[in-house]
Scaffold this active site. Structure first.
Site, PDB file in Angstrom:
ATOM      1  N   ASN A 186      76.717 -14.400  -5.150  1.00 15.70           N
ATOM      2  CA  ASN A 186      76.549 -15.571  -6.015  1.00 15.70           C
ATOM      3  C   ASN A 186      77.725 -15.626  -6.972  1.00 15.70           C
ATOM      4  O   ASN A 186      77.809 -14.842  -7.920  1.00 15.70           O
ATOM      5  CB  ASN A 186      75.218 -15.459  -6.785  1.00 15.70           C
ATOM      6  CG  ASN A 186      75.005 -16.612  -7.743  1.00 15.70           C
ATOM      7  OD1 ASN A 186      75.689 -17.633  -7.678  1.00 15.70           O
ATOM      8  ND2 ASN A 186      74.054 -16.454  -8.648  1.00 15.70           N
ATOM      9  N   GLU A 221      68.973 -17.544 -14.442  1.00 11.18           N
ATOM     10  CA  GLU A 221      69.772 -18.388 -15.330  1.00 11.18           C
ATOM     11  C   GLU A 221      69.310 -19.828 -15.277  1.00 11.18           C
ATOM     12  O   GLU A 221      69.350 -20.535 -16.290  1.00 11.18           O
ATOM     13  CB  GLU A 221      71.254 -18.260 -14.954  1.00 11.18           C
ATOM     14  CG  GLU A 221      71.815 -16.874 -15.259  1.00 11.18           C
ATOM     15  CD  GLU A 221      73.050 -16.509 -14.475  1.00 11.18           C
ATOM     16  OE1 GLU A 221      73.529 -15.377 -14.640  1.00 11.18           O
ATOM     17  OE2 GLU A 221      73.527 -17.351 -13.685  1.00 11.18           O
ATOM     18  N   GLY A 246      74.091  -9.016 -15.103  1.00 13.42           N
ATOM     19  CA  GLY A 246      75.311  -9.161 -15.877  1.00 13.42           C
ATOM     20  C   GLY A 246      75.399  -8.243 -17.074  1.00 13.42           C
ATOM     21  O   GLY A 246      76.284  -8.396 -17.918  1.00 13.42           O
ATOM     22  N   SER A 289      73.317  -6.389 -11.380  1.00 13.89           N
ATOM     23  CA  SER A 289      74.424  -5.441 -11.562  1.00 13.89           C
ATOM     24  C   SER A 289      74.640  -4.553 -10.339  1.00 13.89           C
ATOM     25  O   SER A 289      74.932  -3.360 -10.461  1.00 13.89           O
ATOM     26  CB  SER A 289      74.204  -4.594 -12.816  1.00 13.89           C
ATOM     27  OG  SER A 289      74.213  -5.405 -13.976  1.00 13.89           O
ATOM     28  N   LYS A 348      78.450 -17.964  -9.046  1.00 17.81           N
ATOM     29  CA  LYS A 348      78.107 -18.656 -10.292  1.00 17.81           C
ATOM     30  C   LYS A 348      79.205 -19.663 -10.656  1.00 17.81           C
ATOM     31  O   LYS A 348      79.842 -20.236  -9.773  1.00 17.81           O
ATOM     32  CB  LYS A 348      77.826 -17.644 -11.395  1.00 17.81           C
ATOM     33  CG  LYS A 348      76.773 -16.600 -10.989  1.00 17.81           C
ATOM     34  CD  LYS A 348      76.336 -15.711 -12.116  1.00 17.81           C
ATOM     35  CE  LYS A 348      75.307 -14.707 -11.604  1.00 17.81           C
ATOM     36  NZ  LYS A 348      74.769 -13.858 -12.694  1.00 17.81           N
ATOM     37  N   HIS A 408      67.007 -18.951  -9.708  1.00 15.88           N
ATOM     38  CA  HIS A 408      67.757 -17.867 -10.348  1.00 15.88           C
ATOM     39  C   HIS A 408      67.371 -17.811 -11.821  1.00 15.88           C
ATOM     40  O   HIS A 408      67.101 -18.835 -12.451  1.00 15.88           O
ATOM     41  CB  HIS A 408      69.260 -18.100 -10.188  1.00 15.88           C
ATOM     42  CG  HIS A 408      70.094 -16.931 -10.579  1.00 15.88           C
ATOM     43  ND1 HIS A 408      70.382 -16.626 -11.901  1.00 15.88           N
ATOM     44  CD2 HIS A 408      70.694 -15.955  -9.831  1.00 15.88           C
ATOM     45  CE1 HIS A 408      71.123 -15.548 -11.944  1.00 15.88           C
ATOM     46  NE2 HIS A 408      71.322 -15.101 -10.710  1.00 15.88           N
TER      47      HIS A 408
END
Length: 251
Positions: free
Chosen positions: A9, A97, A173, A213, A11, A95
């Site tokens: 991904n 986010e 992240g 991560s 992003k 997701h």
């Protein structure tokens, strides 16, 4: 046998030239890619038409998001019907986010899953708990509810097209990764929850990815967990050498 999958991904990162550089960089390692691992790349949507070269790597493309509408006056949105028309096979749905920053609810995500499947796009459905929820001992409850509210309405034939990605929000992240034991425990719980909602055969056939991560350093150990079928990789997928190592480690 469950499909081994590594999905990257990207992003909202990389200019088009930089994205192409990553894709070209991956070609240097393609002879080492295991044949039993499905590789999926989710670049910014603007680049989906420009990265058809990924097919030469036997990689599939995914959108990072889609609308729950097929068409209409929804400025800025992209529909699953459009993705299907471009032969995009996958779409990330839910997701963390999108849930956190764009207020996407379980009901909205259920409609997005339906839109994907209606248009023959396979959803990569993301679930996972916040740090406070894990600390409160509610992580299993949160994940079970996300499964129930997002995808358990599907009949068996459509459910089989879903990929589940468990992403503990506290590990995305942050550089903090769930331990192998934590990842395996939750993946086993997810598979058992699916088995209870459907049956063991369905649960055993669903690929469940870990996201949070994932790196070239920890991927091999994570992917060795019995119920972890691969990864949804963020930052490390932006570096061709690191992402290639992660793909190879998923064999």
């Amino acid at each position: 046998m469950r499909q081994r999958i590594v999905a990257g991904n990207w992003k909202m990162n990389k200019t088009l030239n930089e994205a192409v550089d990553v894709a070209v960089g991956l070609t240097q390692f393609q002879d080492e890619f295991p044949t039993n691992v499905k590789v999926i790349i989710a670049p910014p949507s603007l680049y989906l038409a420009n990265l058809e070269m990924m097919e030469t790597l036997n990689c599939s493309l995914a959108s990072q998001n889609c609308s729950h509408h097929d068409y209409g006056a929804f400025t800025g949105e992209i529909s699953a019907a459009m993705l299907h028309a471009m032969s995009i096979e996958y779409c990330i749905v839910g997701h963390s986010e999108r849930r956190q920053y764009f207020g996407e609810t379980d009901h909205m995500l259920q409609m997005k899953v339906d839109a994907c499947l209606r248009n023959k796009v396979n959803p990569i459905f993301c679930i996972g708990e916040q740090l406070a929820e894990r600390q409160a001992g509610k992580h299993f409850e949160v994940v079970a509810n996300q499964l129930k509210n997002g995808i358990f309405h599907l009949p068996q034939d459509l459910f089989a097209h879903v990929i589940v990605a468990y992403e503990p929000v506290w590990a995305i992240g942050t550089g903090v990764t769930a331990t192998n034991a934590q990842a395996e425990e939750m993946h086993a719980f997810i598979r058992q929850t699916i088995s209870s909602a459907y049956n063991k055969d369905i649960a055993d056939g669903i690929s469940i990815l870990y996201g949070g991560s994932v790196s070239a350093i920890n991927s091999a150990e994570l992917f060795a967990c019995p119920n972890v079928d691969g990864g949804l990789v963020g930052g490390a997928s932006l570096k061709a050498k690191d992402f290639a190592h992660i793909i190879i480690s998923a064999a």
